[in-house]
Enzyme design. Structure first.
Site, mmCIF file in Angstrom:
data_model
loop_
_atom_site.group_PDB
_atom_site.id
_atom_site.type_symbol
_atom_site.label_atom_id
_atom_site.label_comp_id
_atom_site.label_asym_id
_atom_site.label_seq_id
_atom_site.Cartn_x
_atom_site.Cartn_y
_atom_site.Cartn_z
ATOM 1 C CB CYS A 154 -1.247 2.845 -8.449
ATOM 2 S SG CYS A 154 0.477 2.434 -8.172
ATOM 3 C CG PHE A 196 -1.878 -1.183 1.212
ATOM 4 C CD1 PHE A 196 -2.989 -1.213 0.379
ATOM 5 C CD2 PHE A 196 -1.617 -2.304 2.011
ATOM 6 C CE1 PHE A 196 -3.841 -2.313 0.356
ATOM 7 C CE2 PHE A 196 -2.462 -3.405 1.999
ATOM 8 C CZ PHE A 196 -3.579 -3.409 1.165
ATOM 9 C CE LYS A 201 -2.382 -1.771 -4.535
ATOM 10 N NZ LYS A 201 -1.146 -1.203 -4.146
HETATM 11 C C1 UGA Z 1 -1.455 4.849 -4.664
HETATM 12 C C2 UGA Z 1 -2.045 4.490 -3.289
HETATM 13 O O1 UGA Z 1 -2.247 5.698 -2.536
HETATM 14 C C3 UGA Z 1 -1.119 3.544 -2.507
HETATM 15 O O2 UGA Z 1 -1.720 3.173 -1.296
HETATM 16 C C4 UGA Z 1 -0.870 2.307 -3.374
HETATM 17 O O3 UGA Z 1 0.031 1.395 -2.728
HETATM 18 C C5 UGA Z 1 -0.274 2.721 -4.698
HETATM 19 O O4 UGA Z 1 -1.192 3.627 -5.371
HETATM 20 C C6 UGA Z 1 -0.059 1.468 -5.521
HETATM 21 O O5 UGA Z 1 -1.037 0.812 -5.858
HETATM 22 O O6 UGA Z 1 1.096 1.066 -5.731
HETATM 23 P P1 UGA Z 1 0.429 6.529 -5.561
HETATM 24 O O7 UGA Z 1 -0.107 6.198 -6.915
HETATM 25 O O8 UGA Z 1 1.884 6.461 -5.319
HETATM 26 O O9 UGA Z 1 -0.254 5.560 -4.448
HETATM 27 O O10 UGA Z 1 -0.016 8.030 -5.215
HETATM 28 P P2 UGA Z 1 -1.161 8.750 -4.388
HETATM 29 O O11 UGA Z 1 -0.548 9.571 -3.342
HETATM 30 O O12 UGA Z 1 -2.222 7.823 -3.975
HETATM 31 O O13 UGA Z 1 -1.745 9.742 -5.513
HETATM 32 C C7 UGA Z 1 -2.320 9.251 -6.702
HETATM 33 C C8 UGA Z 1 -2.866 10.400 -7.527
HETATM 34 O O14 UGA Z 1 -4.017 10.954 -6.911
HETATM 35 C C9 UGA Z 1 -1.899 11.559 -7.721
HETATM 36 O O15 UGA Z 1 -1.933 11.986 -9.062
HETATM 37 C C10 UGA Z 1 -2.428 12.634 -6.805
HETATM 38 O O16 UGA Z 1 -2.132 13.944 -7.252
HETATM 39 C C11 UGA Z 1 -3.919 12.364 -6.888
HETATM 40 N N1 UGA Z 1 -4.684 12.858 -5.722
HETATM 41 C C12 UGA Z 1 -4.457 12.361 -4.486
HETATM 42 C C13 UGA Z 1 -5.666 13.829 -5.921
HETATM 43 O O17 UGA Z 1 -5.899 14.293 -7.062
HETATM 44 N N2 UGA Z 1 -6.403 14.247 -4.843
HETATM 45 C C14 UGA Z 1 -6.191 13.750 -3.598
HETATM 46 O O18 UGA Z 1 -6.910 14.195 -2.658
HETATM 47 C C15 UGA Z 1 -5.202 12.794 -3.412
#
Ligand code: UGA
Length: 442
Positions: free
Chosen positions: A267, A155, A211
């Site tokens: 992801c 995660f 997941k």
């Molecule tokens: C995501 C999950 O949060 C992890 O728990 C998971 O392990 C991972 O995918 C995976 O499957 O390997 P990640 O893709 O690294 O992690 O990044 P996040 O921080 O979740 O952000 C994903 C996207 O959502 C980004 O583009 C971010 O800018 C966007 N986001 C996030 C928003 O637009 N609004 C939010 O409130 C939060």
């Protein structure tokens, strides 16, 4: 314990280094020879805060070795973790061929009984497929070692991967084998004993689904807020205040309610599609996920529409994009809204001037026609408009006067809602953001 990690991307490398930190002896392998070479020279091949130090410590302590062949990696191992990529296929499902290849290679090279753990994100029922592959390959090579299959989804977030791995919210693993369950208990003993980390022990398909359901749910929250932002734009409300008002409800919580130009990365986009694809395969139309994905794509196009609203034709216009990575803390450009935007602008024959504090090398590969800048104000110099695509602190901390001085026209589309609208409007900007009061001076 003797552990092996196969696939040294964001998940595999961080996991391998964390295992070493917890005192295990880790053999690590990646099919990419240049990546292995890079690592053997002591260099982590991508940007991930804190990982270089964790990796150095693991190697210096003699607990992490990068090995050149899969057979060598598996020699004497108790538990092997599959961390290879599962990239999207055109039909929406993930490409599981690398997972299958590892399954057959493990069946061929295992030197004794071992536990084979899927850590890559895979659809439910992949575990069953792996068992099938292993049985077939073992028959072929005449091996009789017991290989127990388990699922142990990861995660971690990119940009926060080290902290997330060393201090996870929970550990989830699924298996039908007592041997595998005991082995995984041992792998994570430190986290449970010293950090009191909650553990969910279940069977394989449930672990796999946890997941996909988690990522799809987080993506749904973001798309929900992006849809709310669309309404805000139409009725003159403020989505940030709404997110705060909602997030204070304990049942909702404040995380992942930020509206913007949409989620990206390797992801969420892939996992939302893969989950919808799996649902369809097993006879259920998960329409909600189709909407989640459509809302997300709409947000990217919204920025383009706002630029066209300001500048009419974009051909020949010069647009600064601040931020290329899909989020701060990483140089990963996969499914980054910034890259989509740049491609669309280039297609319309606009000139793209892009800034990012860490991802410019990667940008050079995917956007050879964009001009790259390691200073955000230089990127803005003479531009007709600027778009904020990633909320790096280097961008958040820019001063309105400096932006005003460098841009040819005071037009900004703040795709991450990082700036205060009033400050920009007072400084004479046409200020656009997502779901907040926008615009002014004509
Ligand atoms: C995501 C999950 O949060 C992890 O728990 C998971 O392990 C991972 O995918 C995976 O499957 O390997 P990640 O893709 O690294 O992690 O990044 P996040 O921080 O979740 O952000 C994903 C996207 O959502 C980004 O583009 C971010 O800018 C966007 N986001 C996030 C928003 O637009 N609004 C939010 O409130 C939060």
């Amino acid at each position: 314990m003797k552990l092996s990690v196969i696939g040294l991307g964001h998940v595999g490398l961080v996991t391998a280094a964390a295992f070493a930190q917890w005192g295990h002896e880790v053999m690590a392998f990646d099919i990419d020879a240049s990546r292995r070479e890079h690592l053997r020279r002591g260099k982590v091949p991508f940007y991930e805060p804190g990982l270089q130090d964790l990796f150095d410590e693991a190697v210096a302590g003699g607990r992490l070795t990068v090995v050149d062949d899969l057979g060598g990696t598996l020699a004497g191992t108790d538990v092997a973790f599959v961390c290879v990529g599962t990239p999207p296929l055109p039909g929406g499902g993930p490409d599981l061929s690398y997972v299958e290849q590892v399954g057959s290679a493990v069946a061929e090279h295992a030197t004794g009984d071992l536990v084979l753990v899927e850590k890559s994100t895979v659809p439910a029922n992949t575990g069953r497929r792996l068992e099938q592959v292993i049985a077939r390959e073992q028959r072929r090579v005449g091996s009789s070692h017991r290989i127990y299959v388990a699922s142990n989804p990861e995660f971690l977030r990119e940009g926060n991967a080290v902290e997330d791995t060393l201090n996870p919210d929970r550990i989830v693993y699924g298996t039908s084998s007592v041997h595998a369950r005991d082995a995984l208990r041992e792998v994570y003993r430190v986290l449970v004993d010293e950090h009191d980390c909650p553990v969910v022990e279940t069977e394989v398909a449930t672990a796999e689904l946890i997941k996909h359901a988690s990522n799809a749910f987080l993506a749904t929250r973001i798309s929900f807020m992006n849809a709310v932002a669309q309404i805000c734009d139409r009725v003159g409300a403020d989505v940030e205040v709404i997110a705060r008002g909602m997030g204070l409800d304990d049942r909702i919580g404040p995380a992942f309610l930020r509206a913007g130009i949409g989620y990206g990365g390797s992801c969420f986009p892939k996992d939302v599609d893969a989950f919808a694809h799996l649902a369809r395969e097993v006879g259920y139309e998960f329409d909600l996920l189709e909407s989640v994905r459509a809302i997300n794509s709409g947000q990217r196009d919204l920025v383009l529409r706002k630029l066209e609203g300001e500048l009419w034709h974009l051909a020949g216009k010069s647009i600064a994009i601040l931020g290329a990575a899909f989020k701060p803390g990483t140089d990963d450009l996969r499914e980054s809204p910034a890259i989509y935007l740049a491609e669309q602008l280039l297609e319309q024959r606009a000139k793209v001037r892009i800034y990012d504090p860490v991802a410019l090398n990667a940008v050079a590969k995917v956007l050879p026609d964009a001009e790259r800048f390691d200073d955000p104000l230089e990127a803005c110099s003479g531009a007709h408009a600027v778009v904020v695509a990633t909320e790096w602190s280097e961008i958040r901390n820019l001063r309105v006067e400096d932006l005003r001085e460098h841009l040819a026209h005071p037009i900004i589309v703040d795709g991450r809602n990082v700036f205060d609208p009033d400050t920009f409007i007072e400084a004479g900007f046409r200020y656009h953001s997502i779901g907040r009061r926008s615009v002014s001076p004509i």
